[in-house]
Design a protein around this motif. Structure first.
Motif, PDB file in Angstrom:
ATOM      1  N   UNK A  91      14.030 -21.586  11.412  1.00  0.00           N
ATOM      2  CA  UNK A  91      14.412 -22.389  10.491  1.00  0.00           C
ATOM      3  C   UNK A  91      13.743 -23.607  10.170  1.00  0.00           C
ATOM      4  N   UNK A  92      13.327 -23.598   8.863  1.00  0.00           N
ATOM      5  CA  UNK A  92      12.701 -24.708   8.528  1.00  0.00           C
ATOM      6  C   UNK A  92      13.361 -25.418   7.338  1.00  0.00           C
ATOM      7  N   UNK A  93      13.025 -26.893   7.056  1.00  0.00           N
ATOM      8  CA  UNK A  93      13.910 -27.401   6.275  1.00  0.00           C
ATOM      9  C   UNK A  93      12.788 -28.120   5.345  1.00  0.00           C
ATOM     10  N   UNK A  94      13.437 -28.910   4.051  1.00  0.00           N
ATOM     11  CA  UNK A  94      12.449 -29.515   3.040  1.00  0.00           C
ATOM     12  C   UNK A  94      12.374 -31.054   3.357  1.00  0.00           C
ATOM     13  N   UNK A  95      13.360 -31.450   3.998  1.00  0.00           N
ATOM     14  CA  UNK A  95      13.486 -33.143   4.227  1.00  0.00           C
ATOM     15  C   UNK A  95      13.720 -33.665   5.571  1.00  0.00           C
ATOM     16  N   UNK A  96      12.751 -34.470   5.817  1.00  0.00           N
ATOM     17  CA  UNK A  96      12.928 -35.243   7.159  1.00  0.00           C
ATOM     18  C   UNK A  96      14.126 -36.182   7.106  1.00  0.00           C
ATOM     19  N   UNK A  97      14.783 -36.591   8.196  1.00  0.00           N
ATOM     20  CA  UNK A  97      15.619 -37.722   8.340  1.00  0.00           C
ATOM     21  C   UNK A  97      15.315 -38.309   9.732  1.00  0.00           C
ATOM     22  N   UNK A 106       8.922 -27.882   6.317  1.00  0.00           N
ATOM     23  CA  UNK A 106       8.034 -27.245   5.480  1.00  0.00           C
ATOM     24  C   UNK A 106       7.280 -28.025   4.380  1.00  0.00           C
ATOM     25  N   UNK A 107       6.275 -28.804   4.650  1.00  0.00           N
ATOM     26  CA  UNK A 107       5.776 -29.935   3.648  1.00  0.00           C
ATOM     27  C   UNK A 107       5.162 -29.028   2.334  1.00  0.00           C
ATOM     28  N   UNK A 108       5.635 -29.327   1.215  1.00  0.00           N
ATOM     29  CA  UNK A 108       4.800 -28.851   0.068  1.00  0.00           C
ATOM     30  C   UNK A 108       4.088 -29.999  -0.765  1.00  0.00           C
ATOM     31  N   UNK A 109       3.162 -29.767  -1.037  1.00  0.00           N
ATOM     32  CA  UNK A 109       2.231 -31.045  -1.701  1.00  0.00           C
ATOM     33  C   UNK A 109       2.031 -30.658  -3.091  1.00  0.00           C
ATOM     34  N   UNK A 311      -6.287 -38.154  -7.383  1.00  0.00           N
ATOM     35  CA  UNK A 311      -7.381 -38.009  -6.398  1.00  0.00           C
ATOM     36  C   UNK A 311      -6.932 -37.868  -4.811  1.00  0.00           C
ATOM     37  N   UNK A 312      -5.671 -38.559  -4.876  1.00  0.00           N
ATOM     38  CA  UNK A 312      -5.220 -38.315  -3.474  1.00  0.00           C
ATOM     39  C   UNK A 312      -4.666 -37.045  -2.907  1.00  0.00           C
ATOM     40  N   UNK A 313      -4.525 -36.274  -3.893  1.00  0.00           N
ATOM     41  CA  UNK A 313      -3.839 -34.765  -3.654  1.00  0.00           C
ATOM     42  C   UNK A 313      -5.023 -33.922  -3.871  1.00  0.00           C
ATOM     43  N   UNK A 314      -6.279 -34.235  -4.073  1.00  0.00           N
ATOM     44  CA  UNK A 314      -7.441 -33.305  -4.467  1.00  0.00           C
ATOM     45  C   UNK A 314      -7.763 -32.012  -3.650  1.00  0.00           C
ATOM     46  N   UNK A 315      -6.885 -32.398  -2.266  1.00  0.00           N
ATOM     47  CA  UNK A 315      -7.153 -31.154  -1.086  1.00  0.00           C
ATOM     48  C   UNK A 315      -5.685 -30.710  -0.539  1.00  0.00           C
ATOM     49  N   UNK A 316      -4.919 -30.735  -1.725  1.00  0.00           N
ATOM     50  CA  UNK A 316      -3.584 -30.285  -1.492  1.00  0.00           C
ATOM     51  C   UNK A 316      -3.359 -28.738  -1.039  1.00  0.00           C
ATOM     52  N   UNK A 317      -4.401 -27.772  -1.615  1.00  0.00           N
ATOM     53  CA  UNK A 317      -4.250 -26.423  -1.386  1.00  0.00           C
ATOM     54  C   UNK A 317      -4.938 -26.384   0.109  1.00  0.00           C
ATOM     55  N   UNK A 318      -5.749 -27.020   0.655  1.00  0.00           N
ATOM     56  CA  UNK A 318      -6.172 -26.994   1.875  1.00  0.00           C
ATOM     57  C   UNK A 318      -5.199 -27.665   2.856  1.00  0.00           C
ATOM     58  N   UNK A 319      -4.201 -28.715   2.321  1.00  0.00           N
ATOM     59  CA  UNK A 319      -3.139 -28.969   3.221  1.00  0.00           C
ATOM     60  C   UNK A 319      -2.113 -28.027   3.327  1.00  0.00           C
ATOM     61  N   UNK A 320      -1.858 -27.394   2.304  1.00  0.00           N
ATOM     62  CA  UNK A 320      -0.713 -26.399   2.251  1.00  0.00           C
ATOM     63  C   UNK A 320      -1.179 -25.126   3.085  1.00  0.00           C
ATOM     64  N   UNK A 322      -3.043 -25.495   5.962  1.00  0.00           N
ATOM     65  CA  UNK A 322      -2.666 -25.866   7.114  1.00  0.00           C
ATOM     66  C   UNK A 322      -1.203 -25.789   7.506  1.00  0.00           C
ATOM     67  N   UNK A 323      -0.494 -26.223   6.668  1.00  0.00           N
ATOM     68  CA  UNK A 323       0.989 -26.013   6.766  1.00  0.00           C
ATOM     69  C   UNK A 323       1.462 -24.533   7.180  1.00  0.00           C
ATOM     70  N   UNK A 324       0.885 -23.557   6.419  1.00  0.00           N
ATOM     71  CA  UNK A 324       1.135 -22.323   6.556  1.00  0.00           C
ATOM     72  C   UNK A 324       0.679 -21.931   7.966  1.00  0.00           C
ATOM     73  N   UNK A 325      -0.593 -22.417   8.362  1.00  0.00           N
ATOM     74  CA  UNK A 325      -1.014 -21.920   9.675  1.00  0.00           C
ATOM     75  C   UNK A 325       0.012 -22.350  10.927  1.00  0.00           C
ATOM     76  N   UNK A 326       0.546 -23.541  10.846  1.00  0.00           N
ATOM     77  CA  UNK A 326       1.389 -24.068  11.726  1.00  0.00           C
ATOM     78  C   UNK A 326       2.524 -23.082  11.924  1.00  0.00           C
ATOM     79  N   UNK A 327       3.141 -22.534  10.703  1.00  0.00           N
ATOM     80  CA  UNK A 327       4.152 -21.834  10.725  1.00  0.00           C
ATOM     81  C   UNK A 327       3.726 -20.396  11.387  1.00  0.00           C
TER      82      UNK A 327
END
Length: 330
Positions: A91-97, A106-109, A311-320, A322-327
């Motif tokens: 189970x994964x969720x969208x929001x941290x608390x 599961x963080x989406x950028x 510019x802060x999110x220019x590498x979002x695809x790479x970050x996504x 990595x998130x898929x890798x973790x899962x």
């Protein structure tokens, strides 16, 4: 190339994923959108044939075997997962608390960010719903701690503070209900003050606000219309009422639309925003008012920030990736 397919029964879930499903390839992963009433059945067939791995939104279809994929609960935190399914380890969720310390988010950028110009008639845009109806206990707690919460927006996510105002740690659902209600009450106080100070510069959108004597526009459900409203304007984000996370459905939509996001400080702000946190984030009403005044007075600075955010999110695809890798590589 590894096949990952998204499955959701109802099409409105696709809107909440913003641009994520508009891109097919994230590094080694090929993403297939199997959302909607018909494609939903194709996802079931692929699962049966053990082809690829699935991200099943809201457990439709339910995936009990982690080797076949994950259940992605899009209604916020793990407290919104049906009680008979909470024990599943995929189970994964969208929001941290911060109060409940979610371990699987599961963080989406934001991706495919529109290049836009700051609007000539620059506005402050705020889109949300709100409810300030309270029971007696909620009302008493709010009245007692209202001043502190307005002076420090982050206080509501402070675990020690929350244990002080609500010591019954054995009742997580009641604690969560109080958390959400306090966030909504705080939201109302902030907007009421911003409306008072900036009046016609604030475009308030949402069906609930008119009933609270605040001039507003009705809710807008057309994605293109809301994207055009965000584009090139100052877009106020007070965070999710479900938790503390910088990037969630609404903030991603603002950024992808080319809106100049200004956001209340969230628990992961340092990680997500880096040096930008000192330029677009705020922790109290005074900070927010000063920031808005600064932006309204200097459109060149607004344009600079808009580029910095992109510019802060220019590498979002790479970050996504990595998130898929973790899962999927556990």
């Amino acid at each position: 190339m590894r096949l990952i397919f998204f499955s959701f029964k109802h099409r409105y879930r696709e809107k909440e994923l913003n641009n994520f499903l508009n891109t097919r390839i994230y590094g080694k992963y090929f993403i297939l959108n199997l959302g909607g009433p018909f494609k939903h059945f194709i996802a079931k067939i692929l699962l049966f044939l053990k082809i690829g791995k699935a991200i099943s939104c809201d457990g439709r279809p339910l995936i009990a075997d982690k080797s076949r994929g994950i259940n992605f609960w899009m209604r916020g935190t793990s407290l919104n997962i049906p009680s008979n399914l909470k024990n599943l380890n995929n189970n994964f969720v969208t929001i941290n608390n911060a109060l409940f310390q979610e371990k699987k988010v599961f963080q989406i950028y934001p991706i495919n960010i529109k290049k836009t110009q700051i609007q000539d008639d620059l506005k402050i845009i705020y889109v949300s719903r709100v409810s300030i109806e309270t029971n007696l206990e909620e009302k008493n707690i709010w009245e007692k701690y209202k001043t502190q919460l307005i002076e420090d927006f982050n206080l509501i996510d402070n675990k020690k503070f929350f244990e002080k105002i609500f010591p019954d740690n054995n009742n997580e659902l009641k604690k969560f209900d109080l958390y959400k209600k306090l966030k909504l009450l705080l939201r109302f106080e902030i907007i009421k003050n911003i409306k008072l100070r900036f009046d016609k510069k604030l475009n308030l959108i949402g069906d609930d606000w008119a009933s609270l004597s605040l001039n507003s526009l009705p809710s807008i459900y057309n994605i293109k219309k809301i994207q055009n409203i965000y584009k090139g304007n100052i877009c106020l984000d007070l965070g999710s009422m479900l938790g503390s996370i910088s990037l969630y459905s609404r903030s991603n939509q603002i950024i992808e639309s080319g809106g100049l996001i200004i956001q209340s400080y969230q628990s992961d702000a340092n990680e997500i925003w880096g040096d930008l946190k000192d330029k677009i984030l705020f922790k109290n009403l005074s900070d927010l008012t000063s920031l808005i005044n600064k932006l309204l007075a200097d459109k060149e600075y607004c344009s600079f920030l808009l580029k910095e955010i992109s510019n802060n999110f220019k590498n979002s695809k790479k970050s996504l990736e990595k998130n898929l890798d973790k899962i999927f590589e556990q």
